[in-house]
Design an enzyme around this catalytic site. Sequence first.
Site, PDB file in Angstrom:
ATOM      1  N   LYS A  53       0.694  -1.216  -0.110  1.00  8.27           N
ATOM      2  CA  LYS A  53       0.094   0.011   0.269  1.00  8.27           C
ATOM      3  C   LYS A  53       1.434   1.178  -0.079  1.00  8.27           C
ATOM      4  O   LYS A  53       0.539   2.390  -0.829  1.00  8.27           O
ATOM      5  CB  LYS A  53      -0.940   0.278   1.472  1.00  8.27           C
ATOM      6  CG  LYS A  53      -1.545   1.142   1.210  1.00  8.27           C
ATOM      7  CD  LYS A  53      -2.518   0.931   2.835  1.00  8.27           C
ATOM      8  CE  LYS A  53      -1.257   2.136   3.652  1.00  8.27           C
ATOM      9  NZ  LYS A  53      -2.064   2.823   4.548  1.00  8.27           N
ATOM     10  N   ASN A  54       2.104   1.181   0.688  1.00 10.17           N
ATOM     11  CA  ASN A  54       2.757   2.807   1.108  1.00 10.17           C
ATOM     12  C   ASN A  54       4.050   2.891  -0.261  1.00 10.17           C
ATOM     13  O   ASN A  54       4.310   3.928  -0.290  1.00 10.17           O
ATOM     14  CB  ASN A  54       3.232   2.172   2.329  1.00 10.17           C
ATOM     15  CG  ASN A  54       2.320   2.083   3.181  1.00 10.17           C
ATOM     16  OD1 ASN A  54       1.540   3.031   3.644  1.00 10.17           O
ATOM     17  ND2 ASN A  54       2.959   1.812   4.225  1.00 10.17           N
ATOM     18  N   CYS A 147      -4.949   7.884   9.660  1.00  7.81           N
ATOM     19  CA  CYS A 147      -4.970   7.824  11.177  1.00  7.81           C
ATOM     20  C   CYS A 147      -4.729   8.086  12.694  1.00  7.81           C
ATOM     21  O   CYS A 147      -4.076   9.225  11.676  1.00  7.81           O
ATOM     22  CB  CYS A 147      -4.749   6.097  11.145  1.00  7.81           C
ATOM     23  SG  CYS A 147      -4.779   4.557  10.599  1.00  7.81           S
ATOM     24  N   ARG A 152       1.000  14.733  12.461  1.00  6.59           N
ATOM     25  CA  ARG A 152       1.615  15.206  11.472  1.00  6.59           C
ATOM     26  C   ARG A 152       1.769  15.723  10.496  1.00  6.59           C
ATOM     27  O   ARG A 152       1.221  15.862   9.860  1.00  6.59           O
ATOM     28  CB  ARG A 152       1.197  13.435  10.972  1.00  6.59           C
ATOM     29  CG  ARG A 152       0.798  12.568  11.974  1.00  6.59           C
ATOM     30  CD  ARG A 152       0.921  10.297  10.977  1.00  6.59           C
ATOM     31  NE  ARG A 152      -0.456  10.625  10.131  1.00  6.59           N
ATOM     32  CZ  ARG A 152      -0.696   9.357   9.945  1.00  6.59           C
ATOM     33  NH1 ARG A 152       0.455   8.192   9.991  1.00  6.59           N
ATOM     34  NH2 ARG A 152      -1.574   9.073   9.054  1.00  6.59           N
ATOM     35  N   PRO A 153       2.214  17.028  10.874  1.00  2.00           N
ATOM     36  CA  PRO A 153       2.309  18.397   9.823  1.00  2.00           C
ATOM     37  C   PRO A 153       3.230  17.725   8.775  1.00  2.00           C
ATOM     38  O   PRO A 153       4.526  16.732   8.624  1.00  2.00           O
ATOM     39  CB  PRO A 153       3.281  19.338  10.824  1.00  2.00           C
ATOM     40  CG  PRO A 153       4.145  18.332  12.001  1.00  2.00           C
ATOM     41  CD  PRO A 153       3.535  16.726  12.008  1.00  2.00           C
ATOM     42  N   ILE A 154       3.093  18.721   7.930  1.00  2.00           N
ATOM     43  CA  ILE A 154       4.352  18.598   6.197  1.00  2.00           C
ATOM     44  C   ILE A 154       4.753  19.526   6.608  1.00  2.00           C
ATOM     45  O   ILE A 154       5.122  19.750   5.399  1.00  2.00           O
ATOM     46  CB  ILE A 154       2.804  18.212   5.600  1.00  2.00           C
ATOM     47  CG1 ILE A 154       2.665  19.811   5.308  1.00  2.00           C
ATOM     48  CG2 ILE A 154       1.688  17.389   5.487  1.00  2.00           C
ATOM     49  CD1 ILE A 154       1.042  19.897   4.069  1.00  2.00           C
ATOM     50  N   ASP A 155       5.535  19.821   7.197  1.00  2.00           N
ATOM     51  CA  ASP A 155       6.293  21.207   7.678  1.00  2.00           C
ATOM     52  C   ASP A 155       7.329  20.303   6.181  1.00  2.00           C
ATOM     53  O   ASP A 155       8.316  21.769   5.529  1.00  2.00           O
ATOM     54  CB  ASP A 155       6.616  21.380   9.096  1.00  2.00           C
ATOM     55  CG  ASP A 155       5.844  21.708  10.443  1.00  2.00           C
ATOM     56  OD1 ASP A 155       4.567  20.952   9.484  1.00  2.00           O
ATOM     57  OD2 ASP A 155       6.065  22.038  11.044  1.00  2.00           O
ATOM     58  N   LEU A 156       7.698  19.670   6.701  1.00  2.00           N
ATOM     59  CA  LEU A 156       9.935  18.823   5.938  1.00  2.00           C
ATOM     60  C   LEU A 156       8.800  19.072   4.420  1.00  2.00           C
ATOM     61  O   LEU A 156       9.656  19.776   3.802  1.00  2.00           O
ATOM     62  CB  LEU A 156       9.813  18.039   6.622  1.00  2.00           C
ATOM     63  CG  LEU A 156      10.534  17.582   7.387  1.00  2.00           C
ATOM     64  CD1 LEU A 156      11.098  16.642   8.428  1.00  2.00           C
ATOM     65  CD2 LEU A 156      11.383  18.817   8.185  1.00  2.00           C
ATOM     66  N   ASP A 335       5.312   1.048  12.137  1.00  2.00           N
ATOM     67  CA  ASP A 335       3.199  -0.166  11.631  1.00  2.00           C
ATOM     68  C   ASP A 335       3.610  -1.378  12.008  1.00  2.00           C
ATOM     69  O   ASP A 335       2.648  -2.036  11.814  1.00  2.00           O
ATOM     70  CB  ASP A 335       3.377   0.073  10.056  1.00  2.00           C
ATOM     71  CG  ASP A 335       3.547   1.732   9.575  1.00  2.00           C
ATOM     72  OD1 ASP A 335       2.618   2.276  10.130  1.00  2.00           O
ATOM     73  OD2 ASP A 335       3.000   1.275   8.110  1.00  2.00           O
ATOM     74  N   ARG A 426      -8.375  -0.169   5.380  1.00  2.27           N
ATOM     75  CA  ARG A 426      -7.464   0.631   4.834  1.00  2.27           C
ATOM     76  C   ARG A 426      -6.180  -0.393   4.199  1.00  2.27           C
ATOM     77  O   ARG A 426      -5.615   0.951   3.246  1.00  2.27           O
ATOM     78  CB  ARG A 426      -6.946   2.228   5.094  1.00  2.27           C
ATOM     79  CG  ARG A 426      -8.227   2.907   5.162  1.00  2.27           C
ATOM     80  CD  ARG A 426      -8.100   4.383   6.550  1.00  2.27           C
ATOM     81  NE  ARG A 426      -7.461   5.001   5.854  1.00  2.27           N
ATOM     82  CZ  ARG A 426      -6.099   5.488   6.483  1.00  2.27           C
ATOM     83  NH1 ARG A 426      -6.275   4.364   7.512  1.00  2.27           N
ATOM     84  NH2 ARG A 426      -4.911   5.521   6.142  1.00  2.27           N
TER      85      ARG A 426
END
Length: 446
Positions: A53-54, A147, A152-156, A335, A426
């Site tokens: 999936k990933n 989830c 889980r920010p997307i700063d990077l 995970d 999922r």
Amino acid sequence: MWAARKSSDTLILINAFMRPLKAKFGKELLEVGKYIIEGLRPLKGEIKVGGAKNAALPIIAAALLADSPGVLEDIPQLRDVNNLCKIIEEMGAKVKISNHRIEIDPRTVFKSEADHELARKLRASYYILGVMLAKEGHARTTLPGGCNIGNRPIDLHLKGFRALGAEVNLDHGVVEVKADRLKGAEIYLDYPSVGATINIMIAASRAEGKTVIENAAREPEIVDLANFLTVMGAKIKGVGTDVIKIEGVSEMHGVEHRIIPDRIEAGTYMIAAAISKGDVFIRNVLTEHVKPLIAKMHEMGIVVEENIEGVRVTGQNDFKAVDVKTLPYPGFPTDMQSQMMALLTQTDETSLIIETVWENRFMHVDELKRMGADIKIDGHSALIKPGHLTGAEVRATDLRAGAALILAGLAAEGKTEVRDIYHVERGYEDIEKKLQLVGAKINKIS
């Protein structure tokens, strides 16, 4: 007493909120369903692992970079995959799905904004930002969902886009990025984020000049994406190490690509074999990708035999306690933490798990306690004492937590009901059918 009353009051409020929704959207809401598991049955036989999936999600998004159609094979049939396909279809791409195969024609894409409602349903929707920024110079979407396992920010991601010359605007949960022309840059990631490494690599593949990503993530799914981009025409070196170098190209073409096997699905079934004290061959496993789990299973006294086609796992009557610390690849994967915790409830002494990746990834602990597990949380650590599991009604709080509860159900005495299984769906395709094939008594009720 107070905690129990608080939990009961919360449940009453949730039910009151859900009643009018069920009246209006009854059929769709009932699809969340539940799994019913009767434990203490040794699993025996063979399970085949599907595509990762990933790896599939970023590759589906990256297919839009091409100027011609492409084909992807071994695509898992999952909710997240379906939602991402809906997003790119809504953007104008032609998508044909049939039997783990997806044909994508990006030539008809007419907009660079992802549908906000669909984007909220999965984390991987943010890959649209890197793809459309690289191809069209503009992208817009809402902050992604997924989830609830921690902040889980997307700063990077945004730091990388800015370094490549993009203007970034974040307003009321909507992200917009734009640039007349992306230009290569040297980018150091404060943390080896998988998502940021992927998004920057995608954007840089069509930028002008050379990009260097330092402290890059090294996960196998990143290597698979890089292989896909390279065959499409990108120039990428160093993937699989912490320094990735990308030379931007102006054109990319559609290709045929087969997704790598899912190492987390493989690990989940390896633990299923062990926790049930069974004997199962898990086919289509790249053993190099599950080395951390194999090492821990050997420490526990579990027999794991490797060959070119997969792994055979034979459970024992007694498991030794081990300590586990989650880390970015090639360390023990976060995970697999919750599934490993389910297995560690069956050991002879106290085990320790230290979670270093996500701060909110112990939500499954309270559910395991309902089944009789003896677990104590102290910050980012969990002490797991030996315990006798019994069936109970539990709730999947997230994707991997749901898998852990199914595994616990296999080892529990009596009947276990796992609710809110839409989380599990999922990330696992037909998990109940695959387990049924090796003798598990598990049924899905929708």
